[in-house]
Write an enzyme that holds these catalytic residues in place. Sequence first.
Site, PDB file in Angstrom:
ATOM      1  N   PHE A  66      22.368  36.172  67.358  1.00 45.72           N
ATOM      2  CA  PHE A  66      21.131  35.469  67.726  1.00 45.72           C
ATOM      3  C   PHE A  66      21.077  35.116  69.204  1.00 45.72           C
ATOM      4  O   PHE A  66      20.003  34.851  69.730  1.00 45.72           O
ATOM      5  CB  PHE A  66      21.024  34.138  66.955  1.00 45.72           C
ATOM      6  CG  PHE A  66      20.835  34.272  65.477  1.00 45.72           C
ATOM      7  CD1 PHE A  66      19.581  34.530  64.956  1.00 45.72           C
ATOM      8  CD2 PHE A  66      21.902  34.127  64.605  1.00 45.72           C
ATOM      9  CE1 PHE A  66      19.390  34.646  63.587  1.00 45.72           C
ATOM     10  CE2 PHE A  66      21.725  34.240  63.233  1.00 45.72           C
ATOM     11  CZ  PHE A  66      20.469  34.500  62.729  1.00 45.72           C
ATOM     12  N   TYR A  75      17.974  27.486  66.623  1.00 43.48           N
ATOM     13  CA  TYR A  75      17.029  27.248  65.520  1.00 43.48           C
ATOM     14  C   TYR A  75      17.266  28.207  64.335  1.00 43.48           C
ATOM     15  O   TYR A  75      17.629  27.774  63.234  1.00 43.48           O
ATOM     16  CB  TYR A  75      15.613  27.384  66.095  1.00 43.48           C
ATOM     17  CG  TYR A  75      14.496  27.415  65.097  1.00 43.48           C
ATOM     18  CD1 TYR A  75      14.461  26.523  64.028  1.00 43.48           C
ATOM     19  CD2 TYR A  75      13.455  28.344  65.222  1.00 43.48           C
ATOM     20  CE1 TYR A  75      13.401  26.557  63.117  1.00 43.48           C
ATOM     21  CE2 TYR A  75      12.409  28.367  64.325  1.00 43.48           C
ATOM     22  CZ  TYR A  75      12.389  27.482  63.271  1.00 43.48           C
ATOM     23  OH  TYR A  75      11.358  27.525  62.371  1.00 43.48           O
ATOM     24  N   ASP A 101      30.434  31.424  76.374  1.00 33.40           N
ATOM     25  CA  ASP A 101      29.271  32.164  76.863  1.00 33.40           C
ATOM     26  C   ASP A 101      29.504  33.655  76.691  1.00 33.40           C
ATOM     27  O   ASP A 101      30.547  34.181  77.093  1.00 33.40           O
ATOM     28  CB  ASP A 101      29.061  31.824  78.351  1.00 33.40           C
ATOM     29  CG  ASP A 101      27.665  32.196  78.796  1.00 33.40           C
ATOM     30  OD1 ASP A 101      27.229  33.337  78.509  1.00 33.40           O
ATOM     31  OD2 ASP A 101      27.011  31.354  79.419  1.00 33.40           O
ATOM     32  N   TYR A 120      10.891  39.652  78.270  1.00 38.69           N
ATOM     33  CA  TYR A 120      11.601  39.267  77.048  1.00 38.69           C
ATOM     34  C   TYR A 120      11.583  40.411  76.021  1.00 38.69           C
ATOM     35  O   TYR A 120      12.625  40.829  75.506  1.00 38.69           O
ATOM     36  CB  TYR A 120      10.965  37.999  76.451  1.00 38.69           C
ATOM     37  CG  TYR A 120      11.418  37.703  75.047  1.00 38.69           C
ATOM     38  CD1 TYR A 120      12.721  37.315  74.779  1.00 38.69           C
ATOM     39  CD2 TYR A 120      10.530  37.840  73.969  1.00 38.69           C
ATOM     40  CE1 TYR A 120      13.139  37.066  73.474  1.00 38.69           C
ATOM     41  CE2 TYR A 120      10.934  37.586  72.677  1.00 38.69           C
ATOM     42  CZ  TYR A 120      12.244  37.204  72.432  1.00 38.69           C
ATOM     43  OH  TYR A 120      12.655  36.962  71.151  1.00 38.69           O
ATOM     44  N   ALA A 148      20.489  34.563  72.750  1.00 41.96           N
ATOM     45  CA  ALA A 148      19.625  35.195  73.752  1.00 41.96           C
ATOM     46  C   ALA A 148      18.721  34.121  74.327  1.00 41.96           C
ATOM     47  O   ALA A 148      18.620  33.021  73.768  1.00 41.96           O
ATOM     48  CB  ALA A 148      18.775  36.287  73.103  1.00 41.96           C
ATOM     49  N   ASP A 172      28.580  29.764  70.550  1.00 43.91           N
ATOM     50  CA  ASP A 172      27.324  29.335  71.197  1.00 43.91           C
ATOM     51  C   ASP A 172      27.690  28.617  72.489  1.00 43.91           C
ATOM     52  O   ASP A 172      28.667  27.869  72.529  1.00 43.91           O
ATOM     53  CB  ASP A 172      26.554  28.371  70.257  1.00 43.91           C
ATOM     54  CG  ASP A 172      25.083  28.242  70.622  1.00 43.91           C
ATOM     55  OD1 ASP A 172      24.787  27.821  71.758  1.00 43.91           O
ATOM     56  OD2 ASP A 172      24.235  28.549  69.768  1.00 43.91           O
TER      57      ASP A 172
HETATM   58  N1  LIG Z   1      11.875  31.880  67.326  1.00 46.22           N
HETATM   59  C1  LIG Z   1      11.156  32.980  67.116  1.00 46.22           C
HETATM   60  O1  LIG Z   1       9.983  32.941  66.681  1.00 46.22           O
HETATM   61  C2  LIG Z   1      11.800  34.333  67.352  1.00 46.22           C
HETATM   62  C3  LIG Z   1      11.019  35.475  67.137  1.00 46.22           C
HETATM   63  C4  LIG Z   1      11.595  36.722  67.342  1.00 46.22           C
HETATM   64  C5  LIG Z   1      12.924  36.824  67.735  1.00 46.22           C
HETATM   65  N2  LIG Z   1      13.653  35.702  67.954  1.00 46.22           N
HETATM   66  C6  LIG Z   1      15.071  35.883  68.374  1.00 46.22           C
HETATM   67  O2  LIG Z   1      15.891  35.135  67.501  1.00 46.22           O
HETATM   68  C7  LIG Z   1      17.054  34.665  68.194  1.00 46.22           C
HETATM   69  C8  LIG Z   1      17.207  33.175  67.941  1.00 46.22           C
HETATM   70  O3  LIG Z   1      16.028  32.505  68.378  1.00 46.22           O
HETATM   71  P1  LIG Z   1      15.862  30.933  68.230  1.00 46.22           P
HETATM   72  O4  LIG Z   1      14.411  30.659  68.122  1.00 46.22           O
HETATM   73  O5  LIG Z   1      16.795  30.431  67.191  1.00 46.22           O
HETATM   74  O6  LIG Z   1      16.336  30.454  69.689  1.00 46.22           O
HETATM   75  P2  LIG Z   1      17.387  29.312  70.130  1.00 46.22           P
HETATM   76  O7  LIG Z   1      17.308  29.193  71.605  1.00 46.22           O
HETATM   77  O8  LIG Z   1      17.190  28.101  69.317  1.00 46.22           O
HETATM   78  O9  LIG Z   1      18.795  29.988  69.732  1.00 46.22           O
HETATM   79  C9  LIG Z   1      19.534  30.826  70.607  1.00 46.22           C
HETATM   80  C10 LIG Z   1      20.939  30.267  70.695  1.00 46.22           C
HETATM   81  O10 LIG Z   1      21.731  31.152  71.492  1.00 46.22           O
HETATM   82  C11 LIG Z   1      22.522  30.367  72.401  1.00 46.22           C
HETATM   83  N3  LIG Z   1      22.790  31.233  73.559  1.00 46.22           N
HETATM   84  C12 LIG Z   1      21.878  31.763  74.422  1.00 46.22           C
HETATM   85  N4  LIG Z   1      22.519  32.510  75.338  1.00 46.22           N
HETATM   86  C13 LIG Z   1      23.849  32.480  75.050  1.00 46.22           C
HETATM   87  C14 LIG Z   1      25.007  33.064  75.636  1.00 46.22           C
HETATM   88  N5  LIG Z   1      24.954  33.829  76.740  1.00 46.22           N
HETATM   89  N6  LIG Z   1      26.213  32.808  75.063  1.00 46.22           N
HETATM   90  C15 LIG Z   1      26.309  32.026  73.958  1.00 46.22           C
HETATM   91  N7  LIG Z   1      25.239  31.455  73.365  1.00 46.22           N
HETATM   92  C16 LIG Z   1      24.024  31.673  73.909  1.00 46.22           C
HETATM   93  C17 LIG Z   1      21.662  29.144  72.699  1.00 46.22           C
HETATM   94  O11 LIG Z   1      22.427  28.029  73.127  1.00 46.22           O
HETATM   95  C18 LIG Z   1      20.999  28.885  71.348  1.00 46.22           C
HETATM   96  O12 LIG Z   1      21.782  28.034  70.527  1.00 46.22           O
HETATM   97  C19 LIG Z   1      16.855  35.040  69.652  1.00 46.22           C
HETATM   98  O13 LIG Z   1      17.610  36.210  69.927  1.00 46.22           O
HETATM   99  C20 LIG Z   1      15.375  35.325  69.745  1.00 46.22           C
HETATM  100  O14 LIG Z   1      15.092  36.258  70.761  1.00 46.22           O
HETATM  101  C21 LIG Z   1      13.122  34.454  67.779  1.00 46.22           C
END
Ligand SMILES: NC(=O)c1ccc[n+]([C@@H]2O[C@H](COP(=O)([O-])OP(=O)(O)OC[C@H]3O[C@@H](n4cnc5c(N)ncnc54)[C@H](O)[C@@H]3O)[C@@H](O)[C@H]2O)c1
Length: 333
Positions: free
Chosen positions: A77, A15, A54, A145, A79, A35
Amino acid sequence: MSLSRTILVTGGCGYIGSHTVRELQRQGYPVVVFDNLVKGHRAAVRDAPVIVGDLLDPEAIQAVFRAYPDIAGVIHFAAYIEVGESMEQPGKYFRNNIQGCVNLLEAMVAAGVRYLVFSSTCAVYGTPQRLPVSEDEPYKPESVYGASKRMAEEVMAWYDRTKGIRFTPLRYFNAAGASFDGAIGDAYKPASRLIPRLMEYLLGQREEFFINGNDYPTPDGTCIRDYIHVDDLATAHIAALEYLWAGGESMAFNLGTGRGASNLEVVNMVREVVGRDFEVKFGPRRPGDATQIWADNTRARRVLGWEPRYGLREIIETDWLWHSTHPHGFEDA
Ligand SMILES: NC(=O)c1ccc[n+]([C@@H]2O[C@H](COP(=O)([O-])OP(=O)(O)OC[C@H]3O[C@@H](n4cnc5c(N)ncnc54)[C@H](O)[C@@H]3O)[C@@H](O)[C@H]2O)c1
């Protein structure tokens, strides 16, 4: 700064990552995305190489730096992100969010890449002692988390000290909204955040919509959060990387608007934007939910010259545009 420098975006099909990739492209930066597509969507990224791999596989991430020797910075990003799931499966979160980070850092050291912008979260603070929350608030995560992100920040600090990696943890408050052209948005499943759950309800994909708790000590009894537009997050990542390139020291930044909105205020904005009234039910409080939290974003404004441009109205307008035109996410793209 030369725009020919390539930027590696881990989790760039997710996202927030995909919106940041678009903003990087808009500003003229070459991008390469890494990703594993466990949660991300290939269709969320256009006109940039997507390497499916990965982070838990050290060789896979090292190979990216070998294939793109001009990588000059990393935005990380990738995680797992669900608070509730992290309490049920701590190992899954510690492994992915910390070991993945170590593998990335080792690959950066091997490749001689020194600049890292990191997705952290206000969850590292837990229930804050003071509002608005500044970066000096002590770490007190209340979930696996949040703890995994805090530990990742600490790991990075040691790579700064021992290997000269400069990094900026960006502690986001509640990411929300979608691109203004409706092309990309939040397609994360299962939806657990307030606004995507509400959108699914309006699209008839959920029978009921619940707000968790209406007996909090806030003006309308519901929780208060700081919703920040995903495109505002995107510009902050680029500003943070440029700050590091310009010689800035490692430093954390809060990314929020500085204004809190209650769950009911969000609901009322949705009613206004969508032009529809709908029923809202109240369920019990969710364990671990802080009553209220919003950001002191002074440091990001002062040091990065960053300014959030959008408020709750734009968040709901863009979220509704995305969800109503893509009721099944990227399957409709
Ligand atoms: N969405 C929120 O409100 C929010 C708030 C604070 C922090 N965050 C942080 O922002 C980051 C992105 O969040 P998001 O909402 O876009 O989540 P998301 O799940 O949409 O994006 C994370 C991406 O990382 C990829 N991924 C996960 N583990 C992986 C690995 N081991 N190897 C390769 N790719 C991997 C997933 O496939 C996904 O595309 C995260 O680190 C999250 O902790 C998000």
